[in-house]
Write a protein that holds these residues in place. Structure first.
Motif, PDB file in Angstrom:
ATOM      1  N   THR A  61     -76.805 -23.919 123.100  1.00  7.49           N
ATOM      2  CA  THR A  61     -77.428 -23.597 121.814  1.00  7.49           C
ATOM      3  C   THR A  61     -78.243 -22.310 121.905  1.00  7.49           C
ATOM      4  O   THR A  61     -78.221 -21.472 121.006  1.00  7.49           O
ATOM      5  CB  THR A  61     -78.320 -24.762 121.351  1.00  7.49           C
ATOM      6  N   LEU A  62     -78.964 -22.142 123.018  1.00  9.59           N
ATOM      7  CA  LEU A  62     -79.783 -20.945 123.194  1.00  9.59           C
ATOM      8  C   LEU A  62     -78.916 -19.694 123.325  1.00  9.59           C
ATOM      9  O   LEU A  62     -79.267 -18.633 122.804  1.00  9.59           O
ATOM     10  CB  LEU A  62     -80.684 -21.097 124.418  1.00  9.59           C
ATOM     11  N   ALA A  64     -76.153 -19.169 121.853  1.00 12.82           N
ATOM     12  CA  ALA A  64     -75.738 -18.813 120.489  1.00 12.82           C
ATOM     13  C   ALA A  64     -76.886 -18.153 119.730  1.00 12.82           C
ATOM     14  O   ALA A  64     -76.697 -17.149 119.046  1.00 12.82           O
ATOM     15  CB  ALA A  64     -75.248 -20.051 119.754  1.00 12.82           C
ATOM     16  N   ALA A  65     -78.089 -18.720 119.861  1.00 10.63           N
ATOM     17  CA  ALA A  65     -79.247 -18.169 119.149  1.00 10.63           C
ATOM     18  C   ALA A  65     -79.612 -16.771 119.640  1.00 10.63           C
ATOM     19  O   ALA A  65     -80.034 -15.911 118.851  1.00 10.63           O
ATOM     20  CB  ALA A  65     -80.444 -19.107 119.304  1.00 10.63           C
ATOM     21  N   MET A  66     -79.427 -16.531 120.931  1.00 11.38           N
ATOM     22  CA  MET A  66     -79.768 -15.234 121.527  1.00 11.38           C
ATOM     23  C   MET A  66     -78.596 -14.257 121.543  1.00 11.38           C
ATOM     24  O   MET A  66     -78.697 -13.170 122.106  1.00 11.38           O
ATOM     25  CB  MET A  66     -80.258 -15.442 122.966  1.00 11.38           C
ATOM     26  N   LYS A  67     -77.459 -14.664 120.923  1.00 12.54           N
ATOM     27  CA  LYS A  67     -76.245 -13.825 120.908  1.00 12.54           C
ATOM     28  C   LYS A  67     -75.756 -13.530 122.326  1.00 12.54           C
ATOM     29  O   LYS A  67     -75.221 -12.455 122.600  1.00 12.54           O
ATOM     30  CB  LYS A  67     -76.490 -12.507 120.157  1.00 12.54           C
ATOM     31  N   ASN A  69     -73.608 -15.750 123.847  1.00 13.91           N
ATOM     32  CA  ASN A  69     -72.478 -16.637 124.101  1.00 13.91           C
ATOM     33  C   ASN A  69     -71.190 -15.902 124.449  1.00 13.91           C
ATOM     34  O   ASN A  69     -70.175 -16.530 124.731  1.00 13.91           O
ATOM     35  CB  ASN A  69     -72.242 -17.579 122.910  1.00 13.91           C
TER      36      ASN A  69
END
Length: 295
Positions: A61-62, A64-67, A69
Motif C-alpha cells: 500500500t505504501l 502505491a501511495a509513494m509512487k 510500485n
C-alpha cells in the motif's frame, strides 16, 4: 457500524478482514513448507503470521501511495535510494520470499477446479473482499457500470485492449457510486469460461453487478457493451426495478432508419424517439459520427 470508525487502520480492517488474512496465512504457510530447504534455520524461510501478512500489505500500500510500485525490490530496500521506510519493516530477502510463497487457495485442487473456473486461485479471497465492499457502504441513487483493465500477464484469460494504460491484463467489470467513486461490486471477466445462462455477456454482467441494488429504483449508467433495448425493458420490471442510461451501438436493429446518419442532416442536431418508458436520442457531433443514447 462504519460511521463510527475514523482510524485509517480500522477502516482498512473492514475490507481486509481477519478471515481474509487467516486464509492467506494458512495457504502461504503450506507453500512456505514446500519451498523451505530440508535443513534450514534461517529466519527468511520461517512460517508467516497474520501480523506479518498485514505488514506485507502495508508495504504494498505504501509503495502505491509513494509512487514506488514500479521499482524493483532491490531499489525499494536500498536505504540510499528509498530511505529506511521499507527496510525498517522487513528485509528484502524476506519480502521476496513472501512474494514467491503468497497463496490464497489449496494449490493441489487447482487442476480439477481450474477447468470450470480459471479464477480459482483467488476466487475465495475475491468473494470475501467483494462481500465486504457490498456490506460496508450504502450507494447513492446513481451508479455506473464499466470495466477496468488491471495490468497482469500471469493468467490464461488476460485480455489485450490497445487503448488502455495497461494493454494486457484482467478485465474487471464493476459497479461504482457516481458521487464517491466507491466500488460497490465487481466481477472478473474470465473469457469463454463465463456461464451467462444464455444471456449476452453485457446484459449478464450488468444484471449480476447490480444485484446489491435490485428493487431500489436506482439509476445505472453504462456504455454500449452493456446497453440494449431488451435490457432496458427488463430492468424496469421485477425483481430489478432499475432505470438505465447508456450509449447504444449503431448496428442495433431497434434503431429507426430515420435516426441514422445522412448527409442532409446538419452537425449538432438531435432526434428523439419514444416508446412508452424508453427514450432514444440520436445526436450528430461530427459529419461522419452518430451517438445513440438510450434511457
Amino acid at each position: 457500524m462504519c460511521r463510527n470508525i475514523f482510524e485509517p487502520s480500522l477502516c482498512f480492517d473492514l475490507f481486509i478482514t481477519e478471515d481474509i488474512v487467516g486464509e492467506i496465512v494458512k495457504w502461504t504457510n503450506v507453500e512456505i513448507s514446500r519451498k523451505r530447504p530440508p535443513v534450514n534455520t534461517h529466519a527468511t524461510c520461517r512460517d508467516t503470521c497474520s501480523i506479518e501478512v498485514r505488514t506485507y500489505f502495508g508495504i504494498l500500500t505504501l509503495t502505491a501511495a509513494m509512487k514506488d510500485n514500479h521499482l524493483t525490490a532491490t531499489d525499494l530496500f536500498d536505504s540510499t535510494f528509498s530511505g529506511s521506510r521499507y527496510l525498517a519493516v522487513m528485509s528484502r530477502e524476506r519480502f521476496n520470499f513472501l512474494t514467491r510463497c503468497l497463496r490464497m487457495d489449496d494449490k493441489t485442487l487447482r487442476p480439477a477446479l481450474r477447468q470450470e473456473d480459471p479464477f480459482i486461485p483467488v476466487r475465495k479471497i475475491w468473494e470475501m473482499f467483494i462481500q465486504q465492499c457490498k456490506c460496508n457502504y450504502t450507494p447513492g441513487n446513481y451508479l455506473t457500470v464499466d470495466e477496468q483493465l488491471v495490468g497482469f500477464l500471469g493468467c490464461p484469460f488476460r485480455m489485450y485492449i490497445p487503448n488502455k494504460p495497461n494493454k494486457y491484463g484482467i478485465k474487471i467489470p464493476m459497479m461504482c457510486d457516481n458521487g464517491t467513486k466507491y466500488m460497490v461490486n465487481a466481477l472478473p471477466y474470465i473469457g469463454r469460461a463465463t456461464d451467462t445462462g444464455g444471456l449476452p455477456q453485457g446484459e449478464y454482467y450488468l444484471k449480476e453487478l447490480s444485484r446489491p441494488i435490485h428493487g431500489t429504483n436506482r439509476n445505472v449508467t453504462c456504455d454500449n457493451w452493456f446497453t440494449s433495448v431488451s435490457l432496458a425493458k427488463a430492468l424496469l420490471a421485477e425483481p430489478y426495478k432499475l432505470t438505465i442510461v447508456g450509449t447504444l451501438r449503431s448496428n442495433k436493429r431497434e434503431i429507426p432508419q430515420e435516426m441514422k446518419n445522412t448527409r442532409r442532416r446538419p452537425v449538432g442536431t438531435s432526434m428523439f424517439a419514444y416508446d412508452v418508458p424508453l427514450t432514444l436520442v440520436s445526436y450528430k457531433p461530427k459529419s461522419a459520427k452518430m451517438v445513440f443514447l438510450l434511457s
